[in-house]
Motif scaffolding. Structure first.
Motif, PDB file in Angstrom:
ATOM      1  N   UNK A  71      39.246  59.793 -27.314  1.00  0.00           N
ATOM      2  CA  UNK A  71      38.696  58.105 -27.265  1.00  0.00           C
ATOM      3  C   UNK A  71      37.286  57.949 -27.002  1.00  0.00           C
ATOM      4  N   UNK A  72      36.392  58.280 -26.145  1.00  0.00           N
ATOM      5  CA  UNK A  72      35.304  58.544 -26.224  1.00  0.00           C
ATOM      6  C   UNK A  72      34.105  58.602 -27.540  1.00  0.00           C
ATOM      7  N   UNK A  73      35.459  59.755 -28.226  1.00  0.00           N
ATOM      8  CA  UNK A  73      34.479  59.963 -30.048  1.00  0.00           C
ATOM      9  C   UNK A  73      34.551  59.343 -30.775  1.00  0.00           C
ATOM     10  N   UNK A  74      35.731  58.799 -30.771  1.00  0.00           N
ATOM     11  CA  UNK A  74      36.079  57.618 -31.838  1.00  0.00           C
ATOM     12  C   UNK A  74      37.439  58.488 -32.473  1.00  0.00           C
ATOM     13  N   UNK A  75      37.823  57.357 -33.640  1.00  0.00           N
ATOM     14  CA  UNK A  75      38.388  57.633 -34.769  1.00  0.00           C
ATOM     15  C   UNK A  75      37.040  58.563 -35.648  1.00  0.00           C
ATOM     16  N   UNK A  76      36.387  58.868 -35.932  1.00  0.00           N
ATOM     17  CA  UNK A  76      35.058  59.636 -36.335  1.00  0.00           C
ATOM     18  C   UNK A  76      34.807  60.888 -36.272  1.00  0.00           C
TER      19      UNK A  76
END
Length: 71
Positions: A23-28
């Motif tokens: 969740x912290x890193x995001x979709x990329x």
């Protein structure tokens, strides 16, 4: 922590930390979760897939004995 980063969590366990990092890193971003026990790794994969329907593909759960130096 920034978006689009690569994170590693050792002893994936329930997958909680891997899910938080995803969740912290995001979709990329990308998260590598390492677990020594194959059955627990499979449960971790299932839990992450169920709890993060849009981010589960960013988490790679692998069976590995990190203490033995094998990733």
């Amino acid at each position: 922590m920034q978006l689009q980063m690569y994170h590693v969590t050792v002893t994936a366990g329930t997958g909680y930390m891997a899910a938080c990092l995803a969740q912290l890193a995001g979709p990329q971003g990308q998260v590598l979760a390492l677990e020594k026990q194959p059955k627990l790794a499979e449960r971790t994969r299932a839990a992450i897939q169920a709890s993060l329907p849009t981010l589960h593909s960013t988490v790679d759960v692998r069976v590995s004995n990190v203490m033995a130096g094998a990733i």
